[in-house]
Design an enzyme around this catalytic site. Structure first.
Site, short mmCIF file in Angstrom:
data_model
loop_
_atom_site.label_atom_id
_atom_site.label_comp_id
_atom_site.label_asym_id
_atom_site.label_seq_id
_atom_site.Cartn_x
_atom_site.Cartn_y
_atom_site.Cartn_z
N ALA A 183 0.84 -1.20 0.00
CA ALA A 183 0.00 0.00 0.00
C ALA A 183 0.87 1.25 0.00
O ALA A 183 1.92 1.29 0.65
CB ALA A 183 -0.89 -0.01 1.23
N GLY A 235 -8.15 -5.89 0.20
CA GLY A 235 -8.52 -4.47 0.09
C GLY A 235 -10.02 -4.34 -0.10
O GLY A 235 -10.80 -5.24 0.25
N GLU A 257 -9.65 -11.06 -0.69
CA GLU A 257 -10.03 -10.85 0.71
C GLU A 257 -10.50 -9.40 0.79
O GLU A 257 -9.68 -8.48 0.83
CB GLU A 257 -8.81 -11.13 1.58
CG GLU A 257 -9.16 -11.62 2.95
CD GLU A 257 -9.32 -10.48 3.90
OE1 GLU A 257 -10.46 -9.98 4.01
OE2 GLU A 257 -8.33 -10.07 4.50
N LEU A 258 -11.82 -9.22 0.74
CA LEU A 258 -12.38 -7.88 0.53
C LEU A 258 -13.05 -7.32 1.79
O LEU A 258 -12.74 -7.74 2.89
CB LEU A 258 -13.33 -7.94 -0.67
CG LEU A 258 -12.73 -8.57 -1.94
CD1 LEU A 258 -13.74 -8.66 -3.06
CD2 LEU A 258 -11.48 -7.80 -2.40
N SER A 448 -9.21 -14.30 14.10
CA SER A 448 -7.99 -14.38 13.29
C SER A 448 -6.98 -15.32 13.94
O SER A 448 -6.64 -15.16 15.11
CB SER A 448 -7.37 -13.00 13.15
OG SER A 448 -8.37 -12.11 12.70
#
Ligand SMILES: O=CCCC(=O)O
Length: 486
Positions: A183, A235, A257-258, A448
């Protein structure tokens, strides 16, 4: 080591074929500290030519890397895990400086990120296959897995290390080479990681990193090259949709992975202490700048007032400040745009009748601070219930029964994660199975885990990262048919 020494130690260039170099036109861009709004340093601004050079390096290195023994690949990852663990404070400080979150959060991320390397060091030597007879008995079927080939990995700013290791770890373990586009807001953590992986023994060309102010300048030439066989993106859903289209001409494999819009359900039989603590974790981990952050708190009407009061007390007590200050829990948001979006969603909810029981406004002074906020009496039409807030705001709504709770939770285009608090095991299973999400936290605000398959359904994307599934995303299945003459 001082903060300045930590920043100075990071190579701030494009990393191609094992060498650091200036961008092809010599341009640079500034990296800011969200806690002071000042510039920390400058980094090479990658151009299309740098991306093309990275493709050549990755393609060139692919064959030899795929042939490297799995144990050797695993040991590089294991050494990288050790180096990351040894340098936790340094990496955490770097991340806090460029991203904003508190040092406690950053240290937790370094441990989480490093653990993806440890996990995939173990997965590298467990790539399985199969051997069987055909139904007619006349042939044998050998099923094997091969690396998909050179990959493009696009990582976000909110977890600059962990979202990198979650992609780089399985790619390395599977025998894939890669180009990473970090990023724009947080290139330093990824550049430090590339340096550390080199120290751990990763050969030149396997990992190439192209920081840039223009994602399309890097991504377009890479995806236009049919030799690139996979793309993995973390993102926004909006950008993910465009990338899916870009992968269509060359039919590159994708992991997406949105965004998320997680519901946090608290039933009348829940342990309220656990629910409030779980709510703080699910909301405030990473300043709320997380795709798994709880975005909507749905609470049974009989306990809604009590839950809101207790959550308000906890949120109001969280210390906000520059992420590197001791005891700070809530750092600044990543930039002004992010803070403006949080403000806008809160103002919209308030204009439709919601009440801020704490927070509801930006912090004072320099830095992109927004106060931890709880919103009560949130109307069904409030935008915050539909749009991912990505900030420290907890909107509370109520439900009367299980059906209404599930319907409300599933009333979103997203499907990443949901949270359920109840003491009733049957209800936990029923609701857990009924949530249209890829993951569910039952009596916990944190799902997670490096050993679990992370990912979503619907507009939250597809593919899984971490767990055993994580490496399969970087492997193609090949079947060999062996005919028998007799
Ligand atoms: O924001 C996305 C990833 C968060 C996580 O891995 O916990």
């Amino acid at each position: 080591m001082s903060e300045r020494d930590i920043i100075d130690r990071v190579p701030k260039q494009v990393f191609v074929d094992g060498a650091w170099r200036a961008s092809s036109d010599g341009s640079v861009f500034g990296v800011d500290d969200p806690g002071t709004e000042s510039t920390l340093c400058e980094v090479a601004d990658g151009q299309a030519d740098d991306a093309k050079a990275a493709v050549e390096a990755a393609v060139e290195a692919q064959e030899e890397w795929a042939a490297t023994p799995p144990r050797q690949r695993g040991e590089i990852l294991r050494r990288a895990w050790q180096l990351m663990t040894d340098r936790t404070d340094e990496l955490a400080t770097l991340m806090t400086l460029e991203m904003g979150k508190s040092l406690t959060e950053s240290r937790a991320e370094v441990a989480y990120a490093a653990d993806y390397f440890r996990w995939f060091s173990e997965e590298a030597v467990r790539i399985d296959g199969d051997y069987s007879r055909t139904p007619d008995g006349k042939a044998r079927m050998i099923v094997t897995r091969q690396p998909v080939g050179p990959c493009l990995l696009i990582t976000p700013w909110n977890f600059p290390l962990a979202m990198g290791t979650r992609k780089i770890g399985p790619a390395v373990a599977a025998g894939c080479t890669m180009i990473v586009k970090p990023a724009q807001l947080t290139p330093l953590s990824m550049l430090a990681l590339a340096d550390l992986l080199t120290e751990a023994g990763l050969p030149g060309g396997v990992l190439n990193v192209v920081p840039s102010t223009s994602a399309s300048r890097v991504v377009n030439p890479v995806l236009a090259d049919p030799r690139i066989r996979k793309m993995s993106f973390t993102g926004s859903t909006e950008v993910g949709r465009k990338l899916v289209e870009q992968c269509a001409p060359n039919l590159q494999r994708m992991s997406m992975e949105l965004g998320g819009n997680a519901a946090f359900l608290v039933f009348e039989d829940a342990d309220l202490d656990a629910a409030v603590e779980g709510a703080v974790t699910a909301k405030m981990r990473n300043n709320g700048e997380s795709c798994v952050a709880a975005n909507r708190f749905l609470v049974h009407t009989s306990i809604a007032e009590e839950f809101t009061r207790r959550l308000t007390d906890r949120m109001a007590g969280l210390r906000m400040g520059h992420g590197t200050e001791p005891d700070v829990v809530v750092g600044p948001l990543v930039n002004d745009g992010q803070r403006a979006k949080v403000s806008e969603l809160v103002e919209d909810a308030v204009s439709r009748g919601a009440r801020a029981t704490t927070g509801g406004e930006p912090g004072d002074g320099a830095g992109y601070f927004y106060r931890p906020t709880v919103l009560a009496d949130v109307g069904d039409d409030a935008r915050i219930l539909r749009e991912e807030v990505f900030g420290p705001v907890a909107p509370v709504t109520t439900f009367a029964d299980e059906d209404e709770a599930l319907a409300g939770a599933n009333d979103t285009e997203y499907g990443l994660v949901g949270y359920v608090f109840t003491r009733d095991l049957e209800r936990a299973v029923r609701v857990g199975e009924g949530l249209a999400t890829g993951m569910v936290g039952i009596n916990t605000g944190l799902v997670s885990n490096t050993s679990a398959p992370f990912g979503g359904v619907k507009a939250s994307g597809f593919g899984r990262e971490g767990g055993h599934e994580g490496i399969t995303e970087y492997l193609d299945t090949k079947y060999l048919s062996l005919a028998l003459r007799s």
